[in-house]
Design a protein around this motif. Structure first.
Motif, PDB file in Angstrom:
ATOM      1  N   GLN A  39       0.288  -1.038  -0.258  1.00 56.69           N
ATOM      2  CA  GLN A  39      -0.127   0.008  -0.099  1.00 56.69           C
ATOM      3  C   GLN A  39       0.661   1.282   0.197  1.00 56.69           C
ATOM      4  O   GLN A  39       2.022   1.422   0.786  1.00 56.69           O
ATOM      5  CB  GLN A  39      -0.894   0.176   1.232  1.00 56.69           C
ATOM      6  CG  GLN A  39      -1.873   0.921   1.386  1.00 56.69           C
ATOM      7  CD  GLN A  39      -2.834   0.965   2.815  1.00 56.69           C
ATOM      8  OE1 GLN A  39      -2.899   0.318   3.029  1.00 56.69           O
ATOM      9  NE2 GLN A  39      -4.349   1.650   1.756  1.00 56.69           N
ATOM     10  N   ALA A  40       0.237   1.642  -0.949  1.00 53.76           N
ATOM     11  CA  ALA A  40       1.075   2.823  -0.843  1.00 53.76           C
ATOM     12  C   ALA A  40      -0.023   5.036  -0.291  1.00 53.76           C
ATOM     13  O   ALA A  40      -0.609   4.283  -0.370  1.00 53.76           O
ATOM     14  CB  ALA A  40       2.039   3.388  -2.589  1.00 53.76           C
ATOM     15  N   PRO A  41       0.601   5.810   0.127  1.00 58.35           N
ATOM     16  CA  PRO A  41       0.423   6.704   0.411  1.00 58.35           C
ATOM     17  C   PRO A  41      -0.964   7.254  -0.521  1.00 58.35           C
ATOM     18  O   PRO A  41      -0.420   7.101  -0.976  1.00 58.35           O
ATOM     19  CB  PRO A  41       1.186   7.536   0.413  1.00 58.35           C
ATOM     20  CG  PRO A  41       2.503   7.185   0.786  1.00 58.35           C
ATOM     21  CD  PRO A  41       2.665   5.612  -0.067  1.00 58.35           C
ATOM     22  N   GLY A  42      -1.823   7.219  -0.178  1.00 54.06           N
ATOM     23  CA  GLY A  42      -3.295   7.521  -0.648  1.00 54.06           C
ATOM     24  C   GLY A  42      -3.458   6.673  -2.022  1.00 54.06           C
ATOM     25  O   GLY A  42      -4.638   7.083  -2.100  1.00 54.06           O
ATOM     26  N   GLN A  43      -3.296   5.370  -1.619  1.00 52.11           N
ATOM     27  CA  GLN A  43      -3.748   4.479  -2.607  1.00 52.11           C
ATOM     28  C   GLN A  43      -4.444   3.228  -2.162  1.00 52.11           C
ATOM     29  O   GLN A  43      -3.856   3.196  -1.001  1.00 52.11           O
ATOM     30  CB  GLN A  43      -2.124   3.680  -3.156  1.00 52.11           C
ATOM     31  CG  GLN A  43      -2.064   4.861  -4.375  1.00 52.11           C
ATOM     32  CD  GLN A  43      -0.878   4.413  -5.389  1.00 52.11           C
ATOM     33  OE1 GLN A  43      -0.582   3.499  -5.609  1.00 52.11           O
ATOM     34  NE2 GLN A  43      -0.069   5.160  -6.143  1.00 52.11           N
ATOM     35  N   LYS A  89      12.105  -0.615  -8.986  1.00 48.31           N
ATOM     36  CA  LYS A  89      11.498   1.148  -9.225  1.00 48.31           C
ATOM     37  C   LYS A  89      10.691   1.406  -8.690  1.00 48.31           C
ATOM     38  O   LYS A  89      10.739   0.951  -7.475  1.00 48.31           O
ATOM     39  CB  LYS A  89      10.017  -0.078 -10.724  1.00 48.31           C
ATOM     40  CG  LYS A  89      10.775  -0.562 -11.448  1.00 48.31           C
ATOM     41  CD  LYS A  89      10.003  -0.770 -12.592  1.00 48.31           C
ATOM     42  CE  LYS A  89      10.518  -1.625 -13.842  1.00 48.31           C
ATOM     43  NZ  LYS A  89       8.756  -1.969 -14.567  1.00 48.31           N
ATOM     44  N   PRO A  90      11.597   3.015  -8.015  1.00 51.71           N
ATOM     45  CA  PRO A  90      10.021   3.875  -8.042  1.00 51.71           C
ATOM     46  C   PRO A  90       9.328   3.483  -7.393  1.00 51.71           C
ATOM     47  O   PRO A  90       8.387   4.118  -6.094  1.00 51.71           O
ATOM     48  CB  PRO A  90      10.944   4.919  -8.364  1.00 51.71           C
ATOM     49  CG  PRO A  90      11.986   4.764  -8.954  1.00 51.71           C
ATOM     50  CD  PRO A  90      11.592   3.482  -9.637  1.00 51.71           C
ATOM     51  N   GLU A  91       8.612   2.784  -8.494  1.00 55.63           N
ATOM     52  CA  GLU A  91       7.345   2.750  -7.777  1.00 55.63           C
ATOM     53  C   GLU A  91       6.409   1.728  -7.419  1.00 55.63           C
ATOM     54  O   GLU A  91       5.322   1.586  -7.285  1.00 55.63           O
ATOM     55  CB  GLU A  91       6.661   2.875  -9.314  1.00 55.63           C
ATOM     56  CG  GLU A  91       6.784   1.579  -9.889  1.00 55.63           C
ATOM     57  CD  GLU A  91       7.930   1.933 -11.458  1.00 55.63           C
ATOM     58  OE1 GLU A  91       8.494   3.041 -11.261  1.00 55.63           O
ATOM     59  OE2 GLU A  91       7.241   2.245 -12.329  1.00 55.63           O
ATOM     60  N   ASP A  92       7.554   1.154  -6.640  1.00 53.07           N
ATOM     61  CA  ASP A  92       7.537  -0.197  -5.724  1.00 53.07           C
ATOM     62  C   ASP A  92       7.233   0.567  -4.693  1.00 53.07           C
ATOM     63  O   ASP A  92       7.115  -0.566  -3.740  1.00 53.07           O
ATOM     64  CB  ASP A  92       8.857  -1.561  -6.286  1.00 53.07           C
ATOM     65  CG  ASP A  92       8.555  -1.344  -7.222  1.00 53.07           C
ATOM     66  OD1 ASP A  92       9.795  -2.286  -8.082  1.00 53.07           O
ATOM     67  OD2 ASP A  92       7.416  -2.243  -7.987  1.00 53.07           O
ATOM     68  N   THR A  93       8.095   1.587  -4.198  1.00 57.53           N
ATOM     69  CA  THR A  93       7.856   2.076  -2.909  1.00 57.53           C
ATOM     70  C   THR A  93       6.245   2.076  -2.374  1.00 57.53           C
ATOM     71  O   THR A  93       5.648   2.899  -3.132  1.00 57.53           O
ATOM     72  CB  THR A  93       8.422   4.005  -2.864  1.00 57.53           C
ATOM     73  OG1 THR A  93       9.381   3.541  -3.825  1.00 57.53           O
ATOM     74  CG2 THR A  93       7.934   4.312  -1.941  1.00 57.53           C
ATOM     75  N   ALA A  94       6.521   1.264  -1.429  1.00 50.88           N
ATOM     76  CA  ALA A  94       4.823   1.426  -0.920  1.00 50.88           C
ATOM     77  C   ALA A  94       5.403   0.317   0.880  1.00 50.88           C
ATOM     78  O   ALA A  94       6.416  -0.148   0.928  1.00 50.88           O
ATOM     79  CB  ALA A  94       4.454   0.498  -1.236  1.00 50.88           C
TER      80      ALA A  94
END
Length: 119
Positions: A39-43, A89-94
């Motif tokens: 879960q990423a912030p706001g998602q 990848k940066p989008e894996d940040t969570a």
């Protein structure tokens, strides 16, 4: 009492690797389907990978976004499920969470471990 404890998160550069672990106790680990979610912030929380219980005819599944990069595995002798994450990848940040479920039992969740990937 069911307990799931994640570890292995941290800060990694884009293209790097991390291995997450989830140590389970308080239930018959081999009989539970284990999953990793994030879960990423706001998602919303999303499924990353799922591995069926031992003897289940189910298959390992992955989110499309991690196929070919992440690998889920389990060690029933250690009551532990792993998530090997490569080519980060940066989008894996969570925040990454593991969960356990069997039929109508569960799901139970751990407290999560933070993964941050810098570009």
């Amino acid at each position: 009492q069911v307990r799931l404890v994640e570890s292995g998160g941290g800060l990694e550069q884009s293209g790097g690797s991390l291995r997450l672990s989830c140590a389970a106790s308080g239930f018959t680990f081999s009989s539970a389907t284990m999953s990793w979610h994030r879960q990423a912030p706001g998602q919303e929380r999303e499924l990353v990978a799922r591995i069926p219980s031992t003897g289940d005819i189910g298959i390992i599944t992955y989110a499309d976004s991690v196929k070919g990069r992440f690998t889920i595995s389990r060690d029933n002798a250690k009551n532990t499920v792993y998530l090997q994450m490569n080519s980060l990848k940066p989008e894996d940040t969570a925040m990454y969470y593991c969960s356990a479920v069997r039929g109508f039992w569960g799901p139970y969740w751990g407290q999560g471990t933070q993964v941050t990937v810098s570009s």
